[in-house]
Design an enzyme around this catalytic site. Structure first.
Site, mmCIF file in Angstrom:
data_model
loop_
_atom_site.group_PDB
_atom_site.id
_atom_site.type_symbol
_atom_site.label_atom_id
_atom_site.label_comp_id
_atom_site.label_asym_id
_atom_site.label_seq_id
_atom_site.Cartn_x
_atom_site.Cartn_y
_atom_site.Cartn_z
ATOM 1 N N GLU A 48 0.815 -1.207 0.000
ATOM 2 C CA GLU A 48 0.000 0.000 0.000
ATOM 3 C C GLU A 48 0.849 1.258 0.000
ATOM 4 O O GLU A 48 1.932 1.289 0.582
ATOM 5 C CB GLU A 48 -0.874 0.032 1.256
ATOM 6 C CG GLU A 48 -1.842 -1.112 1.346
ATOM 7 C CD GLU A 48 -2.598 -1.111 2.664
ATOM 8 O OE1 GLU A 48 -3.738 -1.579 2.678
ATOM 9 O OE2 GLU A 48 -2.037 -0.629 3.680
ATOM 10 N N ASP A 79 -7.652 -4.500 11.062
ATOM 11 C CA ASP A 79 -7.230 -3.340 10.281
ATOM 12 C C ASP A 79 -7.205 -3.590 8.781
ATOM 13 O O ASP A 79 -6.567 -2.873 8.036
ATOM 14 C CB ASP A 79 -5.850 -2.851 10.751
ATOM 15 C CG ASP A 79 -4.782 -3.900 10.534
ATOM 16 O OD1 ASP A 79 -5.113 -5.027 10.119
ATOM 17 O OD2 ASP A 79 -3.609 -3.590 10.769
#
Lengths: 359, 359
Positions: free
Chosen positions: A62, A233
């Site tokens: 990411e 998460d």
């Protein structure tokens, strides 16, 4: 000055460790929290986009960019649960901080350690507004890489001294206990999650399994508790039973991201949540009654990495704990990039040209 | 092996220059084009997203990620036209190449020079399929940082020997001529764009103004010409009169991006364009008749940076032209990040603990 336009300060893992230890973990947490607080207070100034993720069978890579209009920051972070089997980290990260005015990077930094610190500092920041007054005991469920950082942040910012540790892997609890020994905690290794939450005013969950798990069941959460849910998460990864969420006042970092990645992915898209920045900015009220259950549904957001990079950038000027990378091409004349190549000592182009001139 | 999991190869500006000169600019262009070609051929394997841009009054900072499922790459690149006034580059860039399987970076590299090389190589690659057979003369309008790279790529890949140079700034043309002297070109400095296109089978535009400009008017473009439009590469920045586009067969890298950033931002959203990768993969035909006007509307795409990083990554193993950055935290036991800090030589935490044990 123009001689050094090519150089970008770089904070290696080694320098980050030196920096943290020179400042001291607790002071680092304190100061970092002040930077986080300052940036949450001016939340509306930030460009906010969900992270840019590249998913694969094995994991995810990411990029998390953000900007406050003066500075720009982004973090590269991976998540590969199987990595530990090869002796690698599940999560590693590095980040870049840059000047919006000219686009030049001001800092490249390791962020594996820094992310662990900012995650814990953000949890403690939320707890400052949400935990019951006088809390001194925290259940710490999941004793992996994030556990000790949570303990240190809650000690520094809330004065937590009593830890009730639990992990399905006893080795993890043992590691956690060993690492925190002598650092001012009274620790109890617990036999179960139920045992761990006994008498705790704060419950921190920081487990690592990539699945829908139920680390906390509804009966484990009593009135007046603050839950700091760190482990859930990403999509498909949660830690709390849905019924707990329905009884809690929920606080999140950035709703569009948390609704996908956090515990609240279990709830309807319009279930009411409050934003952490509004607490910090005095626009919303945190804990207002003793029996209230509060939940910080932490997933980590780009502005927190920005704050951490901003803090490190300010700190290295004082400490000198960095090296410089020759990262940016800096020709004498900006439009003469090719000329720079040509005039490079020992350039074969020059030799080629001389041959050309002779022939 | 486990000892070096923290280290990531880093190619500095210095090492990149050495690498380019050791390989030779023309061979570098040749080999890089082969990598570009290989990746365009398997275009469908790539994750493609428009670049992630952060705009400000002064310019833009962009992240350009992509992945082929095995590797992941991204480039950080800024664009700040006013930078040259401060002796800085308008565009600087660096990039990262990583392993999708574990998320660990395999390379960090300067990309200011590398981008100049890959942009020129991509132009030459397109021209291989589009320029008229036997072309030997190129007009080069805009003699800034990209100009010499274009010249070298077209020499290496198409055998272009005659250059007709023009820039509104005569100093730029002079710089370009000086740099390319002795490298095998026959060069003519021209007094205008009209003069420059005279007798050229290929017209390359690589100007830098951030506005709608008309570097080429319709009357300047004769039948059978190939136009390589490099300068128009962001919203509000174009170089060609719209009428030229209407007479041309247009080839682009990635339509969703080019329709926003390229010359074709002047056209309707559904104006037909062909994709470069389809030429390379043999799924589309390039130039098919002598009088056809072809246009490569270049804006630069993430897969090209990926190809360039992949090439550099392969090359540095042979040449050793890199250093290693201590970028990734690598504790002995993956879950023991805090323990790594604790055991750092001279850790004040250890001292604190010992004090704790003594008291």
């Amino acid at each position: 000055m123009a001689d050094h336009l090519n150089l970008v300060p770089f904070v290696s893992v080694h320098h980050m460790m030196q920096l943290v230890l020179e400042i001291g973990v607790e002071r680092f947490m304190d100061e970092l929290t002040a930077y986080l607080e300052e940036d949450f207070r001016r939340w509306e100034k930030f460009d906010k986009t969900p992270r840019v993720a590249s998913h694969s069978r094995e994991g995810v890579i990411e990029l998390m960019p953000t900007s406050d209009g003066r500075h720009y920051g982004f973090k590269y972070v991976n998540g590969h649960p199987k990595n530990t089997r090869e002796g690698r980290q599940t999560v590693t990260a590095f980040g870049v901080f840059a000047d919006v005015g000219n686009g030049y990077p001001l800092l490249i930094s390791e962020m594996t350690i820094l992310t662990a610190l900012r995650t814990a500092a953000t949890s403690a920041l939320a707890a400052k507004y949400l935990a019951p007054r006088g809390a001194d005991c925290m259940a710490l469920i999941g004793n992996g890489a994030q556990a000790e950082f949570q303990a240190m942040a809650f000690k520094a910012l809330l004065g937590i001294r009593k830890l009730r540790l639990y992990d399905i892997d006893r080795g993890a609890t043992e590691k956690c206990r060993r690492n925190l020994a002598g650092l001012g905690f009274e620790m109890t290794a617990c036999a179960s999650g139920e045992d761990a939450v006994e008498g705790a005013q704060i419950i921190t969950t920081a487990t690592a399994d990539k699945q829908y798990a139920t680390i906390l069941t509804d009966n484990m959460v009593g009135a007046g508790v603050h839950i700091n849910a760190v482990g859930g998460d990403c999509p498909g990864k949660t830690e709390l039973h849905r019924d707990i969420l329905l009884r809690s006042d929920i606080f999140v970092e950035y709703p569009p991201q948390t609704r996908i990645e956090g515990e609240i992915q279990q709830l309807d898209k319009d279930h009411p949540v409050e934003e952490l920045w509004r607490l910090v900015a005095g626009k919303a009220i945190g804990r207002c009654e003793a029996r209230q259950i509060t939940l910080f549904d932490s997933v980590g957001f780009a502005t927190e990495d920005f704050s951490a990079l901003r803090y490190v950038r300010d700190k290295i000027e004082q400490t000198g704990l960095y090296t410089e990378l020759d990262l940016l091409a800096d020709p004498d004349e900006p439009r003469d990039l090719f000329g720079m190549l040509l005039r490079f000592p020992g350039s074969s182009l020059l030799a080629q040209r001389e041959k050309g001139l002779i022939l």
